[in-house]
Design an enzyme around this catalytic site. Structure first.
Site, short mmCIF file in Angstrom:
data_model
loop_
_atom_site.label_atom_id
_atom_site.label_comp_id
_atom_site.label_asym_id
_atom_site.label_seq_id
_atom_site.Cartn_x
_atom_site.Cartn_y
_atom_site.Cartn_z
N ASP A 379 -22.83 -19.60 -5.88
CA ASP A 379 -23.24 -20.87 -6.47
C ASP A 379 -23.06 -21.95 -5.40
O ASP A 379 -22.42 -21.70 -4.37
CB ASP A 379 -22.38 -21.15 -7.71
CG ASP A 379 -22.79 -22.43 -8.41
OD1 ASP A 379 -23.99 -22.75 -8.40
OD2 ASP A 379 -21.91 -23.11 -8.95
N ASP A 650 -18.02 -20.74 -10.04
CA ASP A 650 -16.86 -21.34 -10.72
C ASP A 650 -17.20 -21.96 -12.07
O ASP A 650 -16.32 -22.48 -12.75
CB ASP A 650 -16.23 -22.42 -9.83
CG ASP A 650 -17.15 -23.63 -9.62
OD1 ASP A 650 -18.36 -23.50 -9.89
OD2 ASP A 650 -16.65 -24.69 -9.20
N ASP A 654 -21.93 -19.48 -14.52
CA ASP A 654 -21.82 -18.39 -13.56
C ASP A 654 -21.20 -17.13 -14.16
O ASP A 654 -21.20 -16.07 -13.52
CB ASP A 654 -20.97 -18.81 -12.35
CG ASP A 654 -21.60 -19.94 -11.56
OD1 ASP A 654 -22.83 -19.92 -11.40
OD2 ASP A 654 -20.87 -20.85 -11.12
#
EC number: 7.2.2.14
Length: 908
Positions: A379, A650, A654
């Site tokens: 990410d 995080d 996700d």
């Protein structure tokens, strides 16, 4: 329950009922399209909240406001799981056969019984299972101890009978129920899916759900300073995250305050539904698939070779009972029963090493997957970036750095009375030490117009204490500022904002946007200085003079670029999967060294077939505007292409990808659901630990593959030797009990392998399980030891005259020692592709363990144990021959090693 209407029951039906429907509908989604009063009526609630009795009754109906999460199984279950292994099953079956042939049948016939073989096999089973259990139990216990036990509360209204006497109460968020009226303030986590009843300057950070770093404004109705109709409802085509009058569980309040009614709790929330969907059986990782394939390869080999040994000995010797016992011992010898323990010990050792770098390994097999990983998907927000907005530029309209623009921006941000947003905080941080104290004292705030979602501007009225001049300072989004501006400042001149100048300014802002910056404009307007109580209105935000622009960026972490370069050097490709927009994503990716050519968006991913996506994921490095399911789909496409995939994230969005990846990596500041879904948690922001994890994973894999290659090739060599001996020798070359003792001692010598090191050459690229490679290694390297086993047979037969049944104990003793020593020595010969002891030495634990086992092996024929199991002392003249045989074996094995590497291009 009687006071709850039918509509309320439909609205908050248990999640299990909703799951049965084809389309997943969240209760909160419907309430965005009802007025606050309609929502309260549908929930059978009141603006003053529920009574204690109503809340208690609803808690019984809907349950606690908790989401699904994984539980570490009890110790007993962990113990049973430690023995859940195909090799253990094989050994247990062999122990059962041994019990029948060595004890039960002789007992029925009144003959002498012997449980030695059964006990040795059960010792192997216990040693393997208990050591594995202890390693995994300790790791699970440490991971649980590191989980933070935080008790979060929510402020609710509780009313008395007759809708009077409502009071605020702090209750655990687990006790919230649909219909509760809650208060939200800056810093609060949204405790459930809620519909706003009243709000003021409310901004919600949804980055944990969407990946978008900027907070969004939420509001109870559409009525605001822009004069919208209070009954106007949101556009039904908007996504759940874009609905402005609802807040979702798990998001947090960055500024402002609000009053809201709880619509859904627990698994009926959007967050809860996601948590429920990812808790349960995990997909098989590359590690699991590799272990299974290797395990069944070895089991199939055993099932083929054991009947061959049985038939040859049975027909050649005529004693089928003895042949059966010998075949049983061969089966035990071919079973790498220590594999689960070796795997667990290696993984646990890697986890301990990583914990010293403040990395928590929640699932042991993630260590090996780390080493096998050849693609890391990550990410952007909070992982590659700092998740913190910084002011990068303060420029005039020509793009030149301007202290005046900074001063005006600082006055605007510092004069706001409400909770400041992330951009205001960035301006104030930047202004520290740059704005003179005299400037701060010179200007006095008189009034303000707070930011709102429609205007997308914030204005303050300040007065110059020296001259009495009053100035409106307005800061806001580019398009909205252009709508209310008529002039701009060029140097010391104020000129009209012509169409040409407008286009030039827009081009500059778009250029910064293309570089990934967020851009705000700053503008001023002089106002009449008369009146003691000046006030601002929206009408004052006209005929503004644009002074310049401010650019903001969520910069990458300092270690991000170095970490990505290090991963690339170690054969790991990095791909970015984010929910943020492509422009901002491209800027960050360029800074950290990731190719941004031809970014793929979520819309494009959605339109692709699985085959098209499988092709595209190999060509692209950056994917933007992705939903959680699209991230997972990309991961699965990479896995189907044969990659071992890691994912670093995080946010709540996700979690599915973290769970489906071969190794999921999160950070300590991540959402709880992200941490729970991950295999590895980084306690510090230094991403360089990723490279260390990759190296440690490859080292762990190397030590596991050492054991497999050594065991498989050595066992194959032994079986080959047994077949040769059985065909030409009139007695068994070794008794079943001898093979069992030899195998047990060899297993003990392997216990130190997790503490061995790997050659640097092995650590340079990703390593994966490959059953074919192990089979090839076994077939090529195994027969090497058979050459010297056969040499020993000839030595015992011709030199020491052990060539008849009466001398079989001497023959068996000679092969017992040579077989054990060569099998133990093979640890040093096969552990490295270099020359052992000279170019590459094993660690001290390996040297000590193998040396001790070799010494014990030589002693056994001379000991009482040797006499008990049918061995006898060897003449001293045997040992020079033994040394010569072992030295010859080392030379031939080294030559075979070079040939193998030249032939196949690798050792392991």
């Amino acid at each position: 329950m009687t006071d709850m209407n039918i509509e309320n029951r439909k609205l908050n039906r248990p999640a299990s009922e909703n799951d049965k429907q084809h389309k997943k509908v969240f209760p909160i989604e419907a309430e965005a399209f009802h007025s606050p009063e309609e929502t309260l009526a549908r929930l059978n609630s009141h603006r003053q909240g529920l009574t204690i009795e109503e809340a208690s009754e609803r808690l019984k109906v809907y349950g606690r406001n908790e989401v699904a999460h994984e539980q570490v199984p009890p110790a007993l279950i962990q113990l049973l799981q430690a023995f859940n292994n195909p090799f253990i099953y094989v050994l247990m079956a062999l122990a059962g056969v041994s019990f029948i042939t060595d004890y039960w049948l002789p007992l029925r016939r009144g003959e002498e019984t012997d449980l030695t073989g059964v006990l040795i096999i059960l010792t192997m089973v216990s040693l393997s299972g208990l050591l594995r259990f202890w390693q995994e139990f300790r790791t699970n216990r440490a991971a649980q101890a590191l989980k933070k036990m935080v008790r979060t509360t929510a402020t609710v209204l509780r009313r008395g009978p007759g809708n009077i006497g409502a009071v605020q109460e702090e209750i655990p968020i687990e006790e919230l129920v649909p219909g509760d009226v809650v208060f939200l303030a800056a810093g609060d986590l949204v405790p459930a899916d809620v519909r706003l009843l009243a709000s003021r300057d409310l901004f919600i950070s949804q980055s944990i759900l969407s990946g978008e770093s900027l907070p969004v404004e939420k509001y109870d109705v559409m009525a605001d300073v822009a004069g919208k109709d209070s009954e106007q409802l949101p556009d039904k085509d908007k996504s759940l995250l874009d609905l402005g009058n609802i807040c979702l569980m798990g998001t947090n309040v960055t500024s402002g305050r609000a009053q809201a009614v709880v619509v859904a709790t627990g698994s009926r929330t959007w967050f809860g539904s996601l948590a429920k969907s990812i808790v349960g059986t995990r997909t098989q990782t590359a590690f699991d698939r590799g272990v299974n394939s290797v395990s069944w390869l070895l089991i199939r080999f055993m099932l083929i070779m054991v009947p061959v040994v049985l038939l040859i000995n049975g027909f050649s010797k005529g004693d089928w009972v003895e042949a059966s016992l010998f075949a049983l011992a061969v089966a035990v010898g071919l079973t790498p029963e220590m594999l689960p323990m070796i795997v667990s010990s290696n993984l646990a050792k890697g986890a301990i090493a990583m914990s010293r770098r403040k990395v928590i390994v929640k699932r042991l097999n993630a260590i090996q997957n780390f080493g096998a990983m050849d693609v890391l998907c990550t990410d952007k927000t909070g992982t590659l970036t700092q998740d913190n907005i910084f002011l990068e530029h303060h420029l005039d309209v020509s793009g030149v750095k301007s202290s005046r623009v900074l001063m005006l921006a600082w006055l605007n941000s510092s004069s706001q009375s409400g909770a400041r947003n992330v951009m205001d905080r960035a301006i104030l941080r930047f202004g520290e030490g740059r704005i003179a104290p005299s400037t701060k004292a010179r200007f006095i705030k008189r009034d303000e117009l707070p930011f709102d979602f429609v205007r997308r501007r914030v204005s303050v009225l300040v007065e110059d204490a020296q001259h009495g001049d009053r100035c409106l300072i307005c800061k806001g989004a580019v398009e909205e500022m252009m709508m209310v501006a008529t002039h701009l400042r060029e140097g010391d001149r104020v000129v009209a904002l012509t169409e040409t100048r407008r286009e030039l300014l827009l081009a500059k802002t778009e250029d910064y946007n293309a570089q990934g910056f967020r851009v705000l404009l700053i503008a001023t307007r002089k106002l009449d200085g008369s009146g003691n109580n000046p006030t601002l209105s929206v009408e004052d935000e006209t005929e503004l003079t644009i002074e310049g622009m401010l650019t903001f960026l969520d910069p990458p972490k300092e270690s991000a670029g170095k970490a990505i370069a290090a991963l690339r050097d170690n054969g790991v490709a990095v791909k970015v999967l984010t929910g943020d927009n492509p422009v901002v994503t491209a800027r960050i990716c360029l800074e950290v060294g990731i190719d941004t050519h031809d970014i793929l968006t979520g819309t494009q991913v959605e339109a692709m077939s699985d085959a098209e996506l499988a092709s595209e994921v190999e060509k692209r490095a950056v994917f933007a505007r992705l939903t959680p399911l699209q991230k997972t789909r990309i991961l699965q496409a990479l896995q189907k292409n044969g990659h071992t995939v890691g994912f670093l994230g995080d946010g709540i969005n996700d979690a599915p990808a973290l769970r489906d990846a071969d190794v999921g990596i999160s950070v300590d500041s991540a959402a709880d659901i992200a941490k729970e879904s991950s295999d590895i948690i980084l306690l510090e922001k230094d991403l360089m630990v990723l490279e260390e994890g990759v190296i440690k994973g490859r080292e762990t894999f190397g030590n596991i593959i050492k054991y497999l290659n050594m065991t498989a090739s050595s066992n194959f060599g032994n079986v080959f030797s047994v077949l040769v001996a059985s065909a030409f020798i009139p007695f068994l070359p070794m008794l079943a009990i001898h093979l069992l003792i030899q195998n047990l001692m060899y297993d003990i010598s392997q216990l130190s392998l997790p503490w061995d090191k790997m050659d640097k050459e092995f650590l340079r690229k990703p390593r994966k399980w490959d059953a074919k490679n192990i089979g090839r290694f076994m077939l090529w390297i195994g027969p090497t030891s058979s050459i010297f086993d056969i040499t020993t047979f000839a030595l015992m037969w011709y030199v020491f005259a052990a060539n008849n049944v009466e001398a079989q104990a001497l023959f068996q003793s000679g092969w017992f020692i040579e077989g054990l020593l060569s099998q133990t020595l093979v640890v040093h010969m096969l552990r490295t592709q270099k020359i052992p002891f000279i170019q590459s030495r094993a660690t001290l634990p390996v040297l000590l363990t193998t040396g001790l086992i070799m010494a014990i092996g030589i002693y056994i024929p001379f000991s009482p144990l040797g006499a008990m199991v049918g061995l006898e002392p060897l003449p001293l003249s045997y040992f020079p021959w033994l040394v010569a045989t072992l030295l010859s074996y080392c030379l031939v094995a080294q030559g075979m090693k070079r040939f193998y590497i030249k032939r196949f291009g690798q050792w392991f």
